[in-house]
Design a protein around this motif. Structure first.
Motif, PDB file in Angstrom:
ATOM      1  N   LYS A 268      33.148  50.317  35.925  1.00 23.85           N
ATOM      2  CA  LYS A 268      32.955  49.246  36.903  1.00 23.85           C
ATOM      3  C   LYS A 268      33.609  47.950  36.428  1.00 23.85           C
ATOM      4  N   ALA A 269      33.428  47.603  35.164  1.00 22.43           N
ATOM      5  CA  ALA A 269      34.028  46.376  34.637  1.00 22.43           C
ATOM      6  C   ALA A 269      35.543  46.415  34.761  1.00 22.43           C
ATOM      7  N   ALA A 270      36.124  47.571  34.473  1.00 18.05           N
ATOM      8  CA  ALA A 270      37.583  47.690  34.538  1.00 18.05           C
ATOM      9  C   ALA A 270      38.099  47.572  35.962  1.00 18.05           C
ATOM     10  N   TRP A 271      37.572  48.392  36.853  1.00 20.01           N
ATOM     11  CA  TRP A 271      38.105  48.423  38.214  1.00 20.01           C
ATOM     12  C   TRP A 271      37.828  47.126  38.978  1.00 20.01           C
ATOM     13  N   THR A 272      36.655  46.538  38.792  1.00 20.88           N
ATOM     14  CA  THR A 272      36.375  45.300  39.517  1.00 20.88           C
ATOM     15  C   THR A 272      37.247  44.152  39.017  1.00 20.88           C
ATOM     16  N   SER A 273      37.618  44.160  37.744  1.00 22.58           N
ATOM     17  CA  SER A 273      38.562  43.162  37.238  1.00 22.58           C
ATOM     18  C   SER A 273      39.950  43.368  37.818  1.00 22.58           C
ATOM     19  N   ILE A 274      40.416  44.604  37.748  1.00 18.73           N
ATOM     20  CA  ILE A 274      41.778  44.922  38.187  1.00 18.73           C
ATOM     21  C   ILE A 274      41.971  44.612  39.664  1.00 18.73           C
ATOM     22  N   PHE A 364      43.217  49.598  47.941  1.00 15.34           N
ATOM     23  CA  PHE A 364      42.401  50.219  46.893  1.00 15.34           C
ATOM     24  C   PHE A 364      41.014  49.575  46.933  1.00 15.34           C
ATOM     25  N   ILE A 365      39.994  50.405  46.983  1.00 12.70           N
ATOM     26  CA  ILE A 365      38.613  49.924  47.078  1.00 12.70           C
ATOM     27  C   ILE A 365      37.794  50.580  45.967  1.00 12.70           C
ATOM     28  N   TYR A 366      37.079  49.767  45.216  1.00 14.81           N
ATOM     29  CA  TYR A 366      36.145  50.305  44.221  1.00 14.81           C
ATOM     30  C   TYR A 366      34.721  50.105  44.724  1.00 14.81           C
TER      31      TYR A 366
END
Length: 427
Positions: A268-274, A364-366
């Motif tokens: 979650k930390a990675a994708w929400t940052s990206i 792209f959606i997380y």
């Protein structure tokens, strides 16, 4: 000359004139704690997992696990307090060997020059002041770093986990940055700053090439993963951004709070940052790798923020989250994405936890939790698929559209997903 540079869009990197997604592993303690034999295995494994950057502290990490290697950059009686008058050449020879091995395996080095505990006026040096480097020694040390490591074309992280709340700390880092700019003009330079922090002093801002922020290891502030890139985008001139220290896998929550971050948290930390603007790359960390924990090694009396006990490095290198981060790089490469524009204003759901970004004709959606997702655009000419980020399964999803909004229906998975919207083929 360094072969990594900033792309023309000022959001990403190029290496050898090709898009380069910065996927780093945190191995702060490499030079003091890892044997050459262990290093060879570590490099082989991380390369297999997809990493291409290694973040290393050039000085001994203050809250590392105790080392049985026994080499240090300066004279010391206890491995904790250093004599900043001369250098121990064995340390630098060994560090150079490790850099050479890493570069031969295709890794980009990102080297910290001055971690915060070596600099007065920082939160770290207030916790322990035994190793504050004399100000008049800083130029000598920085020139030594350049002399020893510049041939490996590293990225220089001038600061480590630092704040800039005092003029004294700014002056130290200004000295270091000025020397790096003068004597290593082609290298990329940045600042690794503390968790949740967004202050870049004016004196340093124009000399750094990209931004690093840290969403960190505080249980209650994981929203910093997407809030900080939004803040940086509004506050500072456009430059590439990286979450250089998201929550580490199996790291105990900071300040000795009970609990640990799991692979879902790190994803979650990675994708929400990206997807929030920090699309130049991301850094992974495993609790037991960054501090290099070995069986039966005594505890370090300096514990930094106070995290729960680490796993051994042999266990930590196999954490699933490392493969998940490699999958990020793989997906972006497969979809030929080198720039992602945050478009969360198009999200119709009443939450900031779902993140949306656009890359040319793709969205792209997380989403960590399963729900129908509303996008405030007509996506009738798009098709959607959901990628189960836990088990790597893929499902087509239905989109129901009107002229003003589109609803992406619930997917069949139970963990976090990346939803990709792509224009239908005209054929």
């Amino acid at each position: 000359m360094s072969n990594i540079r900033i792309s023309n869009n000022k959001s990403n990197f190029l290496k050898d004139d090709k898009p380069f997604f910065y996927l780093a592993d945190t191995i702060w303690s490499a030079f003091t704690n890892v044997t050459i034999q262990e290093w060879a295995y570590y490099l082989k494994r991380r390369k297999m997992q997809g990493f291409n950057v290694l973040q290393i502290n050039t000085l001994p990490q203050w809250d590392r696990c105790w080392s049985d290697v026994g080499v240090y950059p300066f004279p010391t009686k206890d491995g904790q307090q250093f004599d900043f008058t001369t250098f121990e050449e064995e340390y630098f020879q060994r560090a150079r060997k490790m850099c050479e091995m890493a570069v031969e395996q295709g890794f980009q080095l990102a080297l910290v020059v001055l971690w915060l505990n070596y600099v007065p006026g920082t939160w770290g040096s207030r916790m322990t002041d035994k190793n504050i480097m004399p100000k008049d020694f800083v130029p000598t040390y920085v020139e030594k770093v350049i002399e020893e490591f510049d041939e490996y074309h590293p990225i220089y992280m001038v600061s480590g986990d630092t704040d800039f709340d005092t003029q004294e700390s700014i002056e130290y880092y200004k000295i270091a940055l000025d020397i790096l700019c003068e004597k290593s003009p082609d290298s990329l330079k940045t600042l690794h700053i503390k968790r949740g922090y967004d202050l870049i002093p004016d004196e340093l801002l124009n000399q750094i090439d990209f931004y690093m922020f840290q969403s960190g290891h505080n249980k209650t502030q994981q929203d910093m993963a997407y809030r900080l890139p939004e803040i940086f985008a509004k506050k500072y001139p456009k430059k590439p951004m990286i979450n250089a220290e998201p929550c580490y896998e199996q790291m105990g929550f900071s300040r000795e709070e009970y609990g640990r971050f799991e692979k879902e948290d790190t994803r979650k930390a990675a994708w929400t940052s990206i997807l929030s603007g920090a699309c130049a790359g991301v850094t992974y960390g495993a609790h037991g790798i960054w501090n290099w924990n070995k069986i039966n090694c005594p505890s370090n009396p300096i514990l930094g923020e106070g995290f729960d006990k680490p796993f051994t490095w042999q266990e930590a290198i196999e954490f699933q989250g490392a493969w998940d981060y490699g999958y990020i790089k793989y997906l972006l490469h497969q979809y030929r994405v080198d720039y992602l524009e945050p478009v969360n204003h198009l999200l119709g759901n009443d939450t900031q936890e779902i993140r949306v970004a656009k890359a040319k004709d793709k969205y792209f959606i997380y989403a960590k939790h399963n729900t129908s997702i509303k996008i405030l655009e007509d996506l009738s000419n798009y098709q959607a698929l959901a990628i189960d980020l836990d088990k790597k399964r893929i499902s087509d999803i239905e989109i129901n559209c009107t002229k003003k909004e589109s609803t992406i229906e619930m997917h069949p998975f139970y963990k976090d997903v990346l939803i990709i919207l792509e224009k239908r083929s005209e054929n």
